[in-house]
Design a protein around this motif. Sequence first.
Motif, PDB file in Angstrom:
ATOM      1  N   TYR A   1      53.252 -31.101-122.684  1.00  0.00           N
ATOM      2  CA  TYR A   1      52.805 -30.042-123.583  1.00  0.00           C
ATOM      3  C   TYR A   1      51.345 -30.219-123.964  1.00  0.00           C
ATOM      4  CZ  TYR A   1      57.787 -29.108-124.328  1.00  0.00           C
ATOM      5  OH  TYR A   1      59.122 -28.808-124.159  1.00  0.00           O
ATOM      6  N   ALA A   2      50.696 -29.094-124.197  1.00  0.00           N
ATOM      7  CA  ALA A   2      49.373 -29.143-124.815  1.00  0.00           C
ATOM      8  C   ALA A   2      49.535 -29.634-126.246  1.00  0.00           C
ATOM      9  CB  ALA A   2      48.739 -27.761-124.811  1.00  0.00           C
ATOM     10  N   ASP A   3      48.552 -30.368-126.734  1.00  0.00           N
ATOM     11  CA  ASP A   3      48.646 -30.903-128.095  1.00  0.00           C
ATOM     12  C   ASP A   3      48.833 -29.788-129.125  1.00  0.00           C
ATOM     13  OD1 ASP A   3      46.225 -33.618-127.631  1.00  0.00           O
ATOM     14  OD2 ASP A   3      48.374 -33.489-127.190  1.00  0.00           O
ATOM     15  N   SER A   4      48.244 -28.642-128.866  1.00  0.00           N
ATOM     16  CA  SER A   4      48.275 -27.551-129.832  1.00  0.00           C
ATOM     17  C   SER A   4      49.659 -26.933-130.018  1.00  0.00           C
ATOM     18  CB  SER A   4      47.285 -26.458-129.406  1.00  0.00           C
ATOM     19  OG  SER A   4      47.629 -25.964-128.122  1.00  0.00           O
ATOM     20  N   VAL A   5      50.577 -27.208-129.097  1.00  0.00           N
ATOM     21  CA  VAL A   5      51.914 -26.595-129.201  1.00  0.00           C
ATOM     22  C   VAL A   5      53.022 -27.630-129.359  1.00  0.00           C
ATOM     23  CG1 VAL A   5      51.115 -24.662-127.795  1.00  0.00           C
ATOM     24  CG2 VAL A   5      52.439 -26.506-126.714  1.00  0.00           C
ATOM     25  N   LYS A   6      52.679 -28.898-129.305  1.00  0.00           N
ATOM     26  CA  LYS A   6      53.701 -29.949-129.426  1.00  0.00           C
ATOM     27  C   LYS A   6      54.437 -29.813-130.747  1.00  0.00           C
ATOM     28  CE  LYS A   6      51.750 -33.584-126.517  1.00  0.00           C
ATOM     29  NZ  LYS A   6      51.042 -34.888-126.492  1.00  0.00           N
ATOM     30  N   GLY A   7      55.764 -29.903-130.671  1.00  0.00           N
ATOM     31  CA  GLY A   7      56.589 -29.802-131.864  1.00  0.00           C
ATOM     32  C   GLY A   7      56.939 -28.371-132.242  1.00  0.00           C
ATOM     33  N   ARG A   8      56.285 -27.394-131.599  1.00  0.00           N
ATOM     34  CA  ARG A   8      56.571 -25.979-131.907  1.00  0.00           C
ATOM     35  C   ARG A   8      57.167 -25.245-130.696  1.00  0.00           C
ATOM     36  NH1 ARG A   8      52.499 -22.566-132.968  1.00  0.00           N
ATOM     37  NH2 ARG A   8      50.958 -23.707-131.708  1.00  0.00           N
ATOM     38  N   PHE A   9      56.713 -25.601-129.501  1.00  0.00           N
ATOM     39  CA  PHE A   9      57.170 -24.927-128.281  1.00  0.00           C
ATOM     40  C   PHE A   9      58.069 -25.868-127.476  1.00  0.00           C
ATOM     41  CE2 PHE A   9      53.305 -21.868-127.601  1.00  0.00           C
ATOM     42  CZ  PHE A   9      53.448 -21.425-128.907  1.00  0.00           C
ATOM     43  N   THR A  10      59.032 -25.273-126.792  1.00  0.00           N
ATOM     44  CA  THR A  10      59.914 -26.047-125.911  1.00  0.00           C
ATOM     45  C   THR A  10      60.048 -25.332-124.580  1.00  0.00           C
ATOM     46  OG1 THR A  10      61.186 -26.873-127.802  1.00  0.00           O
ATOM     47  CG2 THR A  10      62.200 -27.059-125.633  1.00  0.00           C
ATOM     48  N   ILE A  11      59.754 -26.055-123.504  1.00  0.00           N
ATOM     49  CA  ILE A  11      59.922 -25.514-122.160  1.00  0.00           C
ATOM     50  C   ILE A  11      61.229 -26.025-121.578  1.00  0.00           C
ATOM     51  CG2 ILE A  11      58.633 -27.393-121.031  1.00  0.00           C
ATOM     52  CD1 ILE A  11      57.504 -25.262-119.087  1.00  0.00           C
TER      53      ILE A  11
ATOM     54  N   ARG B   1      41.753 -19.749-119.188  1.00  0.00           N
ATOM     55  CA  ARG B   1      43.189 -20.005-119.126  1.00  0.00           C
ATOM     56  C   ARG B   1      43.431 -21.480-119.396  1.00  0.00           C
ATOM     57  NH1 ARG B   1      46.594 -17.378-114.264  1.00  0.00           N
ATOM     58  NH2 ARG B   1      45.342 -15.651-115.049  1.00  0.00           N
ATOM     59  N   GLU B   2      44.476 -21.770-120.192  1.00  0.00           N
ATOM     60  CA  GLU B   2      44.768 -23.154-120.538  1.00  0.00           C
ATOM     61  C   GLU B   2      46.242 -23.455-120.360  1.00  0.00           C
ATOM     62  OE1 GLU B   2      43.869 -23.850-124.659  1.00  0.00           O
ATOM     63  OE2 GLU B   2      45.403 -22.465-125.378  1.00  0.00           O
ATOM     64  N   LEU B   3      46.514 -24.728-120.128  1.00  0.00           N
ATOM     65  CA  LEU B   3      47.885 -25.190-119.997  1.00  0.00           C
ATOM     66  C   LEU B   3      48.598 -25.120-121.340  1.00  0.00           C
ATOM     67  CD1 LEU B   3      50.140 -26.870-118.468  1.00  0.00           C
ATOM     68  CD2 LEU B   3      49.006 -28.874-119.431  1.00  0.00           C
ATOM     69  N   VAL B   4      49.837 -24.633-121.316  1.00  0.00           N
ATOM     70  CA  VAL B   4      50.697 -24.670-122.500  1.00  0.00           C
ATOM     71  C   VAL B   4      51.756 -25.752-122.337  1.00  0.00           C
ATOM     72  CG1 VAL B   4      52.335 -23.393-123.929  1.00  0.00           C
ATOM     73  CG2 VAL B   4      50.332 -22.226-122.983  1.00  0.00           C
ATOM     74  N   ALA B   5      52.513 -25.667-121.246  1.00  0.00           N
ATOM     75  CA  ALA B   5      53.578 -26.638-121.006  1.00  0.00           C
ATOM     76  C   ALA B   5      53.992 -26.591-119.544  1.00  0.00           C
ATOM     77  CB  ALA B   5      54.796 -26.348-121.889  1.00  0.00           C
ATOM     78  N   THR B   6      54.445 -27.734-119.041  1.00  0.00           N
ATOM     79  CA  THR B   6      54.976 -27.790-117.683  1.00  0.00           C
ATOM     80  C   THR B   6      56.292 -28.547-117.675  1.00  0.00           C
ATOM     81  OG1 THR B   6      53.776 -29.822-117.160  1.00  0.00           O
ATOM     82  CG2 THR B   6      52.698 -27.735-116.597  1.00  0.00           C
ATOM     83  N   ILE B   7      57.074 -28.296-116.642  1.00  0.00           N
ATOM     84  CA  ILE B   7      58.352 -28.987-116.475  1.00  0.00           C
ATOM     85  C   ILE B   7      58.576 -29.228-114.984  1.00  0.00           C
ATOM     86  CG2 ILE B   7      59.641 -26.790-116.502  1.00  0.00           C
ATOM     87  CD1 ILE B   7      61.931 -28.379-117.895  1.00  0.00           C
ATOM     88  N   THR B   8      58.925 -30.457-114.634  1.00  0.00           N
ATOM     89  CA  THR B   8      59.156 -30.784-113.228  1.00  0.00           C
ATOM     90  C   THR B   8      60.587 -30.428-112.832  1.00  0.00           C
ATOM     91  OG1 THR B   8      59.987 -33.016-113.632  1.00  0.00           O
ATOM     92  CG2 THR B   8      57.588 -32.732-113.510  1.00  0.00           C
ATOM     93  N   SER B   9      60.878 -30.576-111.563  1.00  0.00           N
ATOM     94  CA  SER B   9      62.236 -30.318-111.081  1.00  0.00           C
ATOM     95  C   SER B   9      63.228 -31.323-111.651  1.00  0.00           C
ATOM     96  CB  SER B   9      62.261 -30.366-109.547  1.00  0.00           C
ATOM     97  OG  SER B   9      61.777 -31.607-109.095  1.00  0.00           O
ATOM     98  N   ALA B  10      62.722 -32.451-112.138  1.00  0.00           N
ATOM     99  CA  ALA B  10      63.580 -33.457-112.773  1.00  0.00           C
ATOM    100  C   ALA B  10      63.583 -33.318-114.291  1.00  0.00           C
ATOM    101  CB  ALA B  10      63.103 -34.859-112.380  1.00  0.00           C
ATOM    102  N   ASP B  11      63.066 -32.191-114.785  1.00  0.00           N
ATOM    103  CA  ASP B  11      63.069 -31.878-116.216  1.00  0.00           C
ATOM    104  C   ASP B  11      62.134 -32.756-117.052  1.00  0.00           C
ATOM    105  OD1 ASP B  11      66.549 -30.783-116.482  1.00  0.00           O
ATOM    106  OD2 ASP B  11      64.701 -29.705-115.970  1.00  0.00           O
ATOM    107  N   SER B  12      61.141 -33.349-116.432  1.00  0.00           N
ATOM    108  CA  SER B  12      60.122 -34.048-117.191  1.00  0.00           C
ATOM    109  C   SER B  12      59.126 -33.009-117.714  1.00  0.00           C
ATOM    110  CB  SER B  12      59.403 -35.054-116.298  1.00  0.00           C
ATOM    111  OG  SER B  12      58.358 -35.688-116.995  1.00  0.00           O
ATOM    112  N   THR B  13      58.803 -33.096-118.994  1.00  0.00           N
ATOM    113  CA  THR B  13      57.974 -32.065-119.620  1.00  0.00           C
ATOM    114  C   THR B  13      56.635 -32.613-120.103  1.00  0.00           C
ATOM    115  OG1 THR B  13      59.018 -32.448-121.774  1.00  0.00           O
ATOM    116  CG2 THR B  13      59.978 -30.743-120.365  1.00  0.00           C
TER     117      THR B  13
END
Length: 121
Positions: free
Chosen positions: A59-69, A45-57
């Motif tokens: 991303y894994a390098d492999s999804v940067k620019g393609r995925f949005t959390i 299992r690998e990290l894709v993306a995270t977001i804090t309660s303050a909306d700080s995000t």
Amino acid sequence: QVQLVESGGGLVQAGGSLRLSCAASGSIFSINAMGWYRQAPGKQRELVATITSADSTNYADSVKGRFTISRDNAKNTVYLQMNSLKPEDTAVYYCNADWVVTKIGGYRDVWGQGTLVTVSS
């Protein structure tokens, strides 16, 4: 008891898009960071993306620019917009909440059941 329920997975062609949702339930007062992880067959299992309660995000390098959390705190829901999908994005995607405060106490490291994303070439 806290539950995370994912939805939005499915089969899509390479270059296509999907939007995953994860709704938390259970008399929730607040949720700290939420995130998406994935596990492909035969891989860890690998990290894709995270977001804090303050909306700080993050991303894994492999999804940067393609995925949005993103998240909607009023709905206790986190989303993952996935664009320009590639066959290597094929995996079971899991939602995570690292700390959930409810009426009856706190819950650490809560996971959803996962939703399958399959990208065909």
